[in-house]
Structure formats: structure tokens, C-alpha cells
Design an enzyme around this catalytic site. Structure first.
Site, PDB file in Angstrom:
ATOM      1  N   HIS A 377       0.823  -1.201   0.000  1.00  0.00           N
ATOM      2  CA  HIS A 377       0.000   0.000   0.000  1.00  0.00           C
ATOM      3  C   HIS A 377       0.863   1.260   0.000  1.00  0.00           C
ATOM      4  CE1 HIS A 377      -3.322  -2.670   1.495  1.00  0.00           C
ATOM      5  NE2 HIS A 377      -3.801  -2.107   0.415  1.00  0.00           N
ATOM      6  N   CYS A 686       8.627   1.105 -25.883  1.00  0.00           N
ATOM      7  CA  CYS A 686       8.056   1.429 -24.577  1.00  0.00           C
ATOM      8  C   CYS A 686       8.928   0.976 -23.421  1.00  0.00           C
ATOM      9  CB  CYS A 686       6.653   0.857 -24.447  1.00  0.00           C
ATOM     10  SG  CYS A 686       6.635  -0.941 -24.444  1.00  0.00           S
TER      11      CYS A 686
END
Ligand code: PEP
Ligand code: MG
Length: 768
Positions: A377, A686
Site C-alpha cells: 500500500h 516502450c
């Protein structure tokens, strides 16, 4: 969204106020019945022991039916909803062949039914049912709202179940911790960037271990203080939940609901009260004692999901202790760190989910933390705040002191404590350059000095990163790494959750979205898939190979992708392709998914493009054949370098130089040449090479005009591009191809950068 937030807030408030956690569901179904305008709202909870879904709470059905109405998974509409993990939304439920009538519930008058599986933690824990007299299926907005509530409610039920298990669990076992200190400070970067600042050691979180044995002589006063501290902590928790929800919609912001449940749990609260009244322990010591007791029980529970909740339990107990300290000392401000006037780097052993939501983040330049990984988190919040962060930096807390100087290099994934002058000088250049580039955002598209347009797009992995597109001038999303959404969960997100997230990304993008389908396996494991251990995971079941091994997962995933694609322009990109058969497979799967959506009359994007990553050498070698079957390719230089040079991609310093090697540049030149003769097909880069200023002019020289990189480096690359003409780029590439080593190429590039007055790119290694 506004209404959803109101409902969530109401639910949080209920959890905060209701004394008994058993009552929570009853209150919640009432709130839902009122807010969703339905006649009946009920919750069925799955009981593993009896293998039954049991009516646990209802608003609208006969209250006597609670605990008595039950059905096994797969039986009746609710049982089917649970078993298939799919929403059922129908009118005339009684005419459905699977309908089962339960007498004495009052159900017979109801003419529409919706069942919503309540899923979290890798499991479906029950079903939410909504019923109405009106004979018509529920509107898409009610379906959406119920779907969004599902993880929130499931979490709540899971935690209530966990607390029940805790209350009856056996004596704890001892567990060993094994953390070794090291003098090499390397970690895992969760954000690109370089930061320099003064250390602030975040230490407050040792309170639970440091609580001293203290007694009191006034039980009443101590219990009163406890009640006040509980109320204060609940209030703060609700505020944090609202903030988290607004920021990171992918993650279940309902983690804070679990916090509220802990604050209501009778077993925990009674134990604290007992310590105070029977043992005469001070409130602080009682909280610490009870925390430790429960911590052991948590660790002992076999279930991983429960064990992972320990961090939430710890977070909430720490905040409760903090409230006690504030109240006891009559301090007003709950913020533990005063705002800093200088740039500062937060160093911590461990950060709780709530810490980053409470820190004064002005002037917070970076985060270094011993614990945590890319999907924690804390990592997600650091990304959302755009703060460079290095996690998993074992041993650093023993080495740093407050006010030490730290340089945090997230590109090379290193931290320097009190660095010597020469290192400081190097980083000063780099910092100045990136600050200048970031602050001077040039409007308009990127262009070479002779006016050739170059597309610069962003690599993202979170919804909140879409806000960076405009900020840094990205032309849409060139690589949306969908795996993050899966990696931060400990359960497989269903089609609707995926659809919600993808549709936000697509609708919030300011241009095309190249959505890469789930690329996991190898260095990106998934908690909920039992991917067998492989001796060499980089060469194992990863990317498309994993998706082919789990066709149902791919089917669901593609349904969500195609549905969301309708909200913008999408290009679907398949990772780790190495054989043509894989392209045939995904083409066939897309067709099948389109047909099923059509059959079900679900809207989807029919005008999407299909592309593959060029990151395995076999695709480069067979590129002429591959491009016949796709609309575009995107070169994933991170993996391509790894497989071309047999060079572990985690070895970032080496791979940066490898991308400048004449051998690799030849590959890029060959790719450019193939696409020059096929202008109808698209080619982009990318991998990290696309965000490396030294490399970009060489790639333009190879004919590549489409790049995707971390949004933050776009201004720097834009500025670099504007200093070179296309011809110069071609000449530079030809020179480089004649050289023997990446060192030579790097030296040539550095000279020309200096001559052009561009930054001195010491070791510019833009990361993910
Ligand atoms: C790559 O391999 O270059 C790439 C862009 O994919 P990822 O870094 O996500 O593997
Ligand atoms: Mg890759």
C-alpha cells in the site's frame, strides 16, 4: 461517484458507532435499501463448515428468516450467483428455472432480483441481494454501485469472521523473524526519480514494543480515556478512508473499514478493559499487551489473508495509542511530523498504510523504507503522490541518523548516505537537469529541430497516473501495465472490477490507450495463482504463456478490456509473444470474446487495434512474418535486452549501457527499416530505453517516431529531441553502428550533448 461516496461514508459511520460487530451488517443493509431505493436488501454469508449460504441480515424480508433461510452454493439464484461469482440481474425471478421459493420470507411479492457476489481476499464470502416489487431489471447505475460496494462489504465480513476465529484460536506459537543488516543499500524502486535531502527517521512506530509496564490507581479515569481515544481514532479513520478512496480507486480503500472493525471488536476491547480494571495496567501498556497477544494469534492463523491483515491491525492499534498519548498530554495536533522547510527524505523501518496519508508531504522529496515491496500500500500511495521511493532497503535504519544527507537514486535503485563530494556533484547535475526539465514544460507536440513530429506517450500502471498525462504533456498512454491491478490484490479481480478500472483509465486519457494485457509470471508473481516454482522464471510461464495456461482468466480479462475500450480509443498489446501460434491464439480468443459480447448485447469497442511486444529475440528475427498478423508492435527493450545479452534485467546499470551497444542499436535500426516499408503498421518503443535521452536521438535515427516512457521524463525527452534534426539523428546512428562498444557510443553522445548545451547526462537512467 458522489452517491457511492455518501453510501460508503454512511457505512463507515455505522461501523464506527455500532457496538457489536454482528449488528453492522443489519445496519448496512438498511442503508443500502434506503440509498439504492429497493424493497429488500439482504446479505447471505457463506459458512464453510456447513457449506451453506445463510441469510445473515435483511431489510425487507421477515426478520425471523435470518439464520434460517439457507442454500448450498449452486442452488437457487443466490447459490448460483455465489458459485459463478457473477452478478445476476433479472426480472420475474420466480419464473427462472433455478428459482427456489422460501416460504415465510415475504419474497413472493418481489418481481425483480439482483444478486451480487461479495468477494475479497481471493474468495467469495457471500452474496448481497437486492429485490424490488417493480418488474424490471435494476438500472446500470444501481448495478455499478452494488458492484463497487462488493469488496467493501466482503472485507467487512471477512474481518468479522477473522475476529471470530481469533477469539477462539489456540495458544500462540513462537515465530522467528529473520532480518539481516547489510551495508549495501539497494532496494526496489517504486517510482522513477532522483532525490536529495535531509533524513528524517520515522521512529514513532515502535510504541507498541516500547510500552513500559505502568500501573494506574483510577480505573474510571483510565476507562474514560479509553473511550475518548477510541472515538478519536474512529473519527480519524473515517477521514482517512475518504481520502484514500478518492486517490487510489484500484486498491480497496476499504482497508480502513477493517480498521474500524478492529476498533469495534468486543474481544479486543474487552481484553484491553480487563487489563485496565483487573490488572491495573495503564491504558498504553494494556493496548501494547493486547496487541502482542493478538499479533501472535494472527501469525498463527494458517490463512494467508488473515496474516496479511496483521499490518492493518498494527496500524490501527498504533493510531489508538497515538490518540491516547495526545489526549493524555492534551496535545491538539495529531500530526507527528512537523512540516519541514527543507527537502527531506523519510527513512523508516516500516510504514503503515495510514502514515503516508497523514504525513505533511510538502518538501517530502523521497522515501526509503526497510520493509515493503512494489505492490504494498505504501508503494501505491508513493506513486499516487509522485514521490520517489525505494523500499526493501534492509539495514538502512541502523546506518542513518537524523539530518544525514541522503541521495536517493531510484533509477539505479540505490541510496547514498552522506555521499562524497564527487557523487554529490554528479547528482547535482542530474537533479538540476531534471528539475529544469520538469518545471519547463514546453507546450505542444515533440518535434525535432527540423520539424518532424515525434509522439511521446506515458507508461502508467495506476488510474491516478492519468492526471500526469496533461501535467507532463503526454499524448495518451503508450503502455498501460494492467498487472498492477492484479498484483495489489490477493484475489483474482472479476470482469466488473477490471472493467471499472479500465474504463476510468480509458476515459481519463487524453489520447489513445495502449492497454497491455496482463503480463505476469517471471519477476511478477500473482498471489492467487499457483504458478509452480520454476528454475528459471524469466524463461518460464510468463506473459502470454501464462494467459494461454489460464484461458478463462484471459477471456474475462479481454471482455473487460473490450467493454472499456468503447469509452475511448484502445490498442491491445500482448506481452512476451515468441511464436506465431500465440498470435493466432489471441486473435481467435478476441473473436470469440467479441461474439459472446455481441450475443449478450453488451456494448464493446469493435475498432480496436491488436499489437504485440517485441521483447523476445524470436519475434525480432521473424518480424516480417509477425507483422502480417498484427496492427502494431511495441519494443520492450527491458526484456529484449535481457534476452539478447543474456543479462538479468534487474541489473539496471548494466542494461542501460547495453541499450547503447552497437549490437543492440543494429537491432533497433533493423526494426526501423522493416517498418519504413510498411507505413500502415505501427512501431513504438516502450521499454526504459525510450526515456533515456542519450538513446532517443539514435532511435529517431532508426526511424522510430513513437515512444512511451514514465510521464515525468517526457519534458526532458521533448527538450532533447528539439535539439536534433532528423538528419543528425541518422548520422549519429550510423556513427554508433560503426563503433565497437556501448562506452564509445555513450562518450559520443555525451560530447554532443555538452556541445549542444544540453544537460550532462551523467547516468540518466529513467526507471519505471
Ligand atoms: C519491457 O520489457 O521493455 C517492457 C516495457 O515491459 P515490462 O518492463 O513491463 O516487462
Ligand atoms: Mg517486458
Amino acid at each position: 461517484m458522489g452517491k457511492l461516496l455518501t453510501v460508503l461514508r454512511n457505512i463507515s459511520e455505522v461501523i464506527a458507532k455500532v457496538e457489536d460487530s454482528g449488528e453492522v451488517l443489519t445496519k448496512i443493509v438498511k442503508i443500502l435499501a434506503r440509498n439504492l431505493d429497493v424493497d429488500v436488501c439482504s446479505v447471505y454469508e457463506y459458512d464453510k463448515d456447513s457449506n451453506q449460504l445463510i441469510l445473515t441480515a435483511t431489510c425487507g424480508l421477515n426478520p425471523d428468516a435470518v439464520g434460517r433461510v439457507m442454500m448450498p452454493p449452486g442452488k437457487g439464484l443466490t447459490g448460483i450467483c455465489f458459485k459463478n461469482k457473477e452478478i445476476i440481474n433479472i426480472e420475474n425471478p420466480s419464473k427462472h428455472p433455478d428459482y427456489i421459493f422460501f416460504g415465510n420470507t415475504g419474497e413472493e411479492k418481489l418481481n425483480s432480483y439482483m444478486g451480487v457476489p461479495l468477494a475479497t481476499g481471493g474468495r467469495v464470502v457471500g452474496v448481497l441481494t437486492l429485490q424490488r416489487q417493480k418488474q424490471e431489471p435494476f438500472s446500470p447505475s444501481i448495478v455499478d454501485m452494488a458492484r463497487s460496494l462488493s469488496p467493501q462489504m466482503a472485507n467487512l465480513m471477512l474481518n468479522a469472521g477473522m475476529l471470530r476465529s481469533l477469539a477462539s484460536s489456540a495458544e500462540p506459537k513462537n515465530l522467528e523473524s529473520s532480518s539481516k543488516s547489510s551495508s549495501i543499500f539497494k532496494g526496489v524502486a517504486v517510482n522513477p526519480g532522483v532525490a536529495r535531502g535531509e533524513v528524517f527517521k520515522f521512529k514513532m512506530r515502535d510504541w507498541l514494543n516500547e510500552a513500559e509496564h505502568e500501573t494506574h490507581n483510577d480505573v474510571k479515569k483510565e476507562l474514560e480515556l479509553f473511550e475518548k481515544a477510541l472515538a478519536r481514532t474512529r473519527e480519524n479513520t473515517i477521514k482517512m478512508e475518504t481520502r484514500a478512496l478518492a486517490m487510489i480507486s484500484e486498491a480497496d480503500a476499504s482497508i480502513f473499514n477493517a480498521h474500524l472493525l478492529f476498533l469495534e471488536d468486543k474481544t479486543i476491547l474487552d481484553e484491553i478493559k480487563r487489563e485496565i480494571s483487573v490488572e491495573s495496567h495503564s491504558l498504553e501498556f494494556s493496548i501494547a499487551l493486547v496487541f502482542k497477544r493478538f499479533e501472535k494469534k494472527f501469525l498463527q492463523l494458517g490463512d494467508n489473508t488473515f496474516r496479511e491483515r496483521l499490518i492493518d491491525f498494527k496500524d490501527v492499534m498504533l493510531r489508538l495509542l497515538e490518540s491516547v498519548k495526545m489526549l493524555r498530554n492534551q496535545l491538539e495536533d495529531s500530526s507527528v511530523i512537523e512540516t519541514k522547510s527543507k527537502e527531506w527524505i523519510l527513512a523508516a523501518h516500516e510504514l503503515m498504510p495510514s502514515d503516508l496519508l497523514r504525513l505533511p508531504i510538502d518538501n517530502l522529496a523521497g522515501i526509503v523504507c526497510e520493509k515493503g515491496g512494489v505492490t504494498s500500500h505504501v508503494a501505491i500511495l508513493a506513486k499516487a503522490f509522485e514521490i520517489p521511493a525505494l523500499l526493501g532497503v534492509t539495514g538502512i535504519m541502523n546506518k542513518v541518523n537524523n539530518y544525514d544527507e541522503i541521495i536517493l537514486d531510484c533509477h539505479a535503485e540505490k541510496v547514498y548516505i552522506n555521499p562524497p563530494e564527487n557523487i554529490k556533484a554528479q547528482f547535482d547535475d542530474l537533479l538540476k537537469a531534471s528539475e529544469a526539465a520538469e518545471t519547463k514544460i514546453v507546450e505542444g507536440p515533440a518535434m525535432t529541430a527540423d520539424g518532424i513530429g515525434i509522439a511521446l506517450r506515458a507508461n502508467i500502471s495506476l488510474i491516478c497516473e492519468t492526471s500526469l498525462l496533461k501535467k507532463y504533456g503526454a499524448e495518451g498512454i503508450g503502455l498501460y501495465r494492467t498487472e498492477f491491478l492484479f498484483m495489489i490484490r490477493d484475489y483474482l479481480p472479476g470482469e466488473d472490477i477490471q472493467y471499472d478500472v479500465f474504463s476510468k483509465v480509458v476515459s481519463e486519457s487524453n489520447g489513445d490507450v495502449t492497454l497491455r494485457v496482463l503480463d505476469v509470471g517471471g519477476d511478477k508473481p500473482l498471489n492467487f495463482l499457483n504458478i509452480p516454482h520454476e528454475e528459471n522464471p524469466a524463461l518460464g510461464t510468463r506473459g502470454i504463456r501464462l494467459l494461454m495456461a489460464y484461458p478463462d482468466l484471459l477471456r474475462t480479462h479481454l471482455r473487460a478490456v473490450l467493454r472499456a475500450g468503447r469509452l475511448g480509443r484502445i490498442k491491445i498489446l500482448f506481452p512476451m509473444i515468441s511464436k506465431l501460434e500465440e498470435v493466432y491464439f489471441v486473435r481467435a480468443m478476441l473473436k470469440e470474446v467479441e461474439e459472446s459480447l455481441k450475443r449478450e448485447q453488451i456494448e464493446y469497442a469493435a475498432d480496436y487495434r491488436v499489437g504485440i511486444m517485441v521483447e523476445v529475440p524470436s519475434v525480432f528475427i521473424g518480424l516480417n512474418k509477425f507483422i502480417e498478423h498484427v496492427d502494431f508492435v511495441s519494443v520492450g527493450t527491458n526484456d529484449l535486452l535481457q534476452y539478447i545479452f543474456a543479462l538479468e534485467r534487474g541489473n539496471s546499470a548494466e542494461s542501460v549501457f547495453a541499450c547503447l551497444s552497437p549490437v543492440f542499436l543494429q537491432i533497433m535500426a533493423d526494426i526501423g527499416a522493416i517498418f519504413r516499408s510498411r507505413p500502415e503498421k505501427g512501431v513504438s518503443v516502450c521499454g526504459e530505453m525510450a526515456g533515456n535521452p542519450l538513446a532517443v536521438p539514435l532511435l529517431i535515427g532508426a526511424g522510430i517516431k513513437d515512444f512511451s516512457m514514465p510521464a515525468k521524463v517526457i519534458p526532458l525527452i521533448k527538450k532533447t529531441i528539439s535539439a536534433f534534426s532528423e538528419k543528425e539523428c541518422r548520422d549519429l546512428l550510423q556513427n554508433a553502428l560503426r563503433m565497437d562498444s556501448s562506452d564509445e557510443v555513450a562518450a559520443m553522445q555525451k560530447n554532443i550533448f555538452t556541445a549542444k548545451g544540453l544537460i550532462k547526462p551523467v547516468e540518466i537512467i529513467p526507471g519505471k
